[in-house]
Design a protein around this motif. Structure first.
Motif, short mmCIF file in Angstrom:
data_model
loop_
_atom_site.label_atom_id
_atom_site.label_comp_id
_atom_site.label_asym_id
_atom_site.label_seq_id
_atom_site.Cartn_x
_atom_site.Cartn_y
_atom_site.Cartn_z
N GLY A 140 0.87 -1.26 -0.04
CA GLY A 140 0.03 -0.13 0.02
C GLY A 140 0.82 1.23 0.09
N MET A 141 1.96 1.56 0.88
CA MET A 141 2.83 2.43 0.86
C MET A 141 3.64 2.62 -0.59
SD MET A 141 2.23 3.62 3.72
CE MET A 141 0.83 3.37 3.75
N ILE A 142 3.83 1.37 -1.04
CA ILE A 142 4.56 1.49 -2.32
C ILE A 142 3.95 2.13 -3.51
CG2 ILE A 142 5.65 -0.11 -4.12
CD1 ILE A 142 6.73 -1.83 -1.89
N MET A 143 2.49 1.28 -3.43
CA MET A 143 1.45 1.88 -4.52
C MET A 143 1.10 3.46 -4.51
SD MET A 143 -2.12 0.47 -5.68
CE MET A 143 -1.55 -0.23 -6.89
N VAL A 144 0.89 3.82 -3.14
CA VAL A 144 0.58 5.28 -2.84
C VAL A 144 1.69 6.35 -3.25
CG1 VAL A 144 0.10 6.96 -1.24
CG2 VAL A 144 -1.06 4.94 -1.25
N LEU A 145 2.94 6.10 -2.77
CA LEU A 145 4.09 6.89 -3.17
C LEU A 145 4.36 6.95 -4.57
CD1 LEU A 145 6.27 8.72 -2.41
CD2 LEU A 145 7.76 6.92 -1.60
N ASN A 146 4.21 6.11 -5.56
CA ASN A 146 4.34 5.74 -6.85
C ASN A 146 3.37 6.93 -7.50
OD1 ASN A 146 6.04 3.85 -8.43
ND2 ASN A 146 5.26 2.40 -7.09
N LEU A 147 2.05 6.65 -6.85
CA LEU A 147 0.97 7.49 -7.48
C LEU A 147 1.12 9.11 -7.06
CD1 LEU A 147 -1.98 4.75 -7.40
CD2 LEU A 147 -0.56 5.45 -9.26
N CYS A 148 1.71 9.21 -5.98
CA CYS A 148 2.14 10.51 -5.53
C CYS A 148 2.92 11.36 -6.25
CB CYS A 148 2.65 10.47 -4.00
SG CYS A 148 1.43 10.17 -2.85
N ILE A 149 4.01 10.38 -7.03
CA ILE A 149 4.87 10.82 -7.92
C ILE A 149 4.24 11.18 -9.12
CG2 ILE A 149 7.11 10.44 -9.56
CD1 ILE A 149 8.07 8.73 -7.20
N GLY A 150 3.22 10.21 -9.71
CA GLY A 150 2.24 10.43 -10.87
C GLY A 150 1.71 11.58 -10.76
N VAL A 151 0.84 12.09 -9.72
CA VAL A 151 -0.04 13.32 -9.57
C VAL A 151 0.97 14.59 -9.78
CG1 VAL A 151 -1.67 12.27 -8.32
CG2 VAL A 151 0.12 13.53 -7.20
N CYS A 152 2.20 14.36 -9.86
CA CYS A 152 3.22 15.54 -9.92
C CYS A 152 3.90 15.75 -11.35
CB CYS A 152 4.28 15.75 -8.95
SG CYS A 152 3.77 15.68 -7.11
N THR A 153 3.25 14.87 -12.38
CA THR A 153 4.03 14.84 -13.52
C THR A 153 2.68 14.87 -14.82
OG1 THR A 153 3.80 12.22 -13.50
CG2 THR A 153 5.75 13.19 -12.84
N PRO A 154 3.15 15.38 -15.83
CA PRO A 154 2.35 15.54 -17.02
C PRO A 154 2.37 13.95 -17.62
CG PRO A 154 4.49 16.35 -17.47
CD PRO A 154 4.36 16.14 -16.17
N PRO A 155 1.14 13.98 -18.46
CA PRO A 155 0.24 14.97 -18.86
C PRO A 155 -0.82 14.94 -18.05
CG PRO A 155 -0.16 12.90 -20.17
CD PRO A 155 0.99 12.62 -19.27
N VAL A 156 -1.18 14.19 -17.08
CA VAL A 156 -2.38 14.41 -16.20
C VAL A 156 -2.36 15.21 -15.09
CG1 VAL A 156 -4.22 13.15 -15.01
CG2 VAL A 156 -3.71 12.31 -17.06
N GLY A 157 -1.30 14.74 -14.26
CA GLY A 157 -0.72 15.56 -13.04
C GLY A 157 -1.64 16.42 -12.60
N THR A 158 -2.57 15.85 -11.82
CA THR A 158 -3.66 16.94 -11.22
C THR A 158 -2.99 18.14 -10.18
OG1 THR A 158 -5.19 15.26 -11.01
CG2 THR A 158 -5.69 17.21 -9.97
N LEU A 159 -2.02 17.37 -9.41
CA LEU A 159 -1.33 18.44 -8.29
C LEU A 159 -0.46 19.31 -9.07
CD1 LEU A 159 -1.35 18.97 -5.34
CD2 LEU A 159 0.56 17.11 -5.26
N LEU A 160 0.21 18.87 -10.22
CA LEU A 160 1.10 19.64 -11.03
C LEU A 160 0.32 20.88 -11.78
CD1 LEU A 160 3.96 20.32 -12.42
CD2 LEU A 160 2.86 18.72 -14.39
N PHE A 161 -0.78 20.82 -12.27
CA PHE A 161 -1.51 21.76 -12.67
C PHE A 161 -2.17 22.87 -11.50
CE2 PHE A 161 -1.61 18.92 -16.29
CZ PHE A 161 -1.06 19.45 -17.27
N VAL A 162 -2.79 22.16 -10.44
CA VAL A 162 -3.14 23.09 -9.49
C VAL A 162 -1.87 23.87 -9.00
CG1 VAL A 162 -4.17 22.77 -6.88
CG2 VAL A 162 -5.11 21.29 -8.79
N GLY A 163 -0.88 23.23 -8.59
CA GLY A 163 0.08 23.93 -7.91
C GLY A 163 0.75 25.19 -8.93
#
Length: 436
Positions: free
Chosen positions: A366-389
């Motif tokens: 669970g920790m591995i998966m969530v941290l993987n996806l934490c990196i994903g939300v900071c990267t394009p093309p979707v990167g929700t957190l990247l666009f919000v920030g």
């Protein structure tokens, strides 16, 4: 070619094709699931089955925690909690070189942990600190990068909605309480790693430090923030002690946030209409994603995809080290184009049986998966957190990428440590007797 193999190909090709065409993720999941099921049964049973699985997928008491935590986060964002946490963090660590960047990281960790939302943390902390950091000589794109990366810590440090979703997707093999406690060390490791990288950047660029405050001011700022921090003790402590469930804890968080907003005199009755509307909109989006993702997860089970993948990986890749590396790379790629909620619900049933066969504990995964996806939300093309920030900082995404990459590299290093050192995830749950 067997019907099972053909079904898998149709499922993933249709899903990726719909995403590439710009179809929203939830609709892409539902449509591709229905198309694949039509290969096995006729139209009416297929559509009825998908509808039933969507309905039963969200008919879960634990999921009630999500709208409550979303509402609590919105109330906290409106109720001035961010400003109190920033003042406390500034008194605590602002006197170091690059002090405001450290303040950003610690504030995001605290606010993200209290609200359970990375987007709320990025919005609240970024809107408060970015202009101040620019005035003190910090490049605006660097401030945005620090804010984006540090906001992910709220997804690891409890209470976290995504950890609740993982507990659901794991089929009960990982409890919410165990996941919540397990998230502290990974979350703190990410925060410390980001601060370490900021330290070297600050030294290199000669970034300023804030004026050192006295003990009296530190205690005053702590006093102003302590009621907000107490929420963490109440929510997480109550869940771990078995006093109440995650859903009950989320409801308590809403009541506490309302009371705190009125006590601080930064929340009024007229604020509730926009708060409730935003919370309802976010909840509707999240729950629809969960519903369609649960239908696809059922299809995986129907087509025996997890069992087939487990057998294939064990047969072809004998080394557990390489299997975990393959899964990490896959999840990092997935995270670049898919939001966290559907990614957790879709890929947990696929990969969890594989890693459990190799002796990896579900809580660690669970920790591995969530941290993987934490990196994903900071990267394009979707990167929700990247666009919000980037939007909060009013900086083009293209300018944020360069200062963001080293910070994401630090997060990737923590990911490797979590992957190959199980005790980083499992020690605290064992101490509290939540796992064997």
């Amino acid at each position: 070619m067997s019907i099972e193999t053909l079904s898998i190909i149709v499922l993933f090709v249709s899903f990726m094709g719909l995403l590439a065409y710009g179809v929203p993720v939830a609709y892409a999941i539902g449509i591709s699931t229905t198309i694949t099921l039509l290969m096995n049964i006729s139209y009416m049973p297929a559509t009825t089955t998908v509808s039933q699985r969507m309905t039963t997928g969200i008919d879960n008491f634990a999921l009630l925690a999500i709208p409550f935590f979303i509402l609590a986060g919105e109330i906290m964002n409106r109720g001035g909690i961010a400003n109190r946490l920033i003042a406390f963090a500034k008194s605590l660590i602002g006197s170091f070189p690059g002090g405001l960047a450290y303040v950003n990281i610690i504030s995001a960790m605290l606010f993200g942990a209290i609200s359970g939302s990375a987007i709320a943390a990025a919005s609240a902390i970024g809107s408060t600190l970015t202009d101040k950091m620019e005035k003190d000589g910090y490049p605006r794109e660097f401030s945005a990068a620090v804010n984006i990366s540090s906001s992910t810590t709220g997804l690891l440090i409890p209470p976290s909605n995504v950890l609740i979703i993982f507990a659901l997707a794991s089929g009960g093999t990982a409890s919410v309480a165990a996941l919540f406690i397990a998230g502290y060390i990974p979350g703190l490791l990410v925060g410390i790693t980001l601060m370490t990288m900021v330290y070297f950047y600050a030294k290199k660029k000669g970034l300023p430090r804030e004026e050192k405050v006295g003990l009296k001011q530190l205690l005053l700022d702590f006093k102003n923030a302590v009621l907000s921090l107490t929420l963490l003790v109440i929510v997480v402590g109550g869940i771990v002690a078995g006093v109440f469930t995650a859903t009950e804890a989320a409801a308590i968080a809403v009541v506490y946030a309302i009371l705190l907003g009125f006590i601080n005199k930064e929340l009024s009755v007229k604020d509730f209409r926009p708060i409730i509307l935003r919370s309802a909109k976010t909840t509707a989006i999240v729950m629809f994603l969960i519903a369609t993702s649960m239908a696809m997860s059922w299809l995986f089970s129907f087509e025996s995809i997890p069992q087939s993948l487990t057998g294939f990986l064990i047969e072809v890749v004998h080394n557990p080290f390489l299997v975990l590396l393959f899964i990490n790379i896959t999840l990092l790629v997935v995270g670049t184009f898919m939001d966290m909620t559907p990614a957790v619900l879709i890929f947990t049933p696929i990969f969890l049986p594989v890693v459990m066969t190799m002796g990896v504990h579900p809580v660690q995964f669970g920790m591995i998966m969530v941290l993987n996806l934490c990196i994903g939300v900071c990267t394009p093309p979707v990167g929700t957190l990247l666009f919000v920030g980037s939007g909060v900082a009013k900086v083009p995404v293209t300018k944020v990428i360069k200062p963001l990459l080293p910070l994401l590299g630090g997060m990737a290093l923590v990911l490797l440590l979590l992957t190959y050192i199980p005790e980083l995830s499992l020690w605290l749950p064992r101490v509290f007797g939540l796992i064997d």
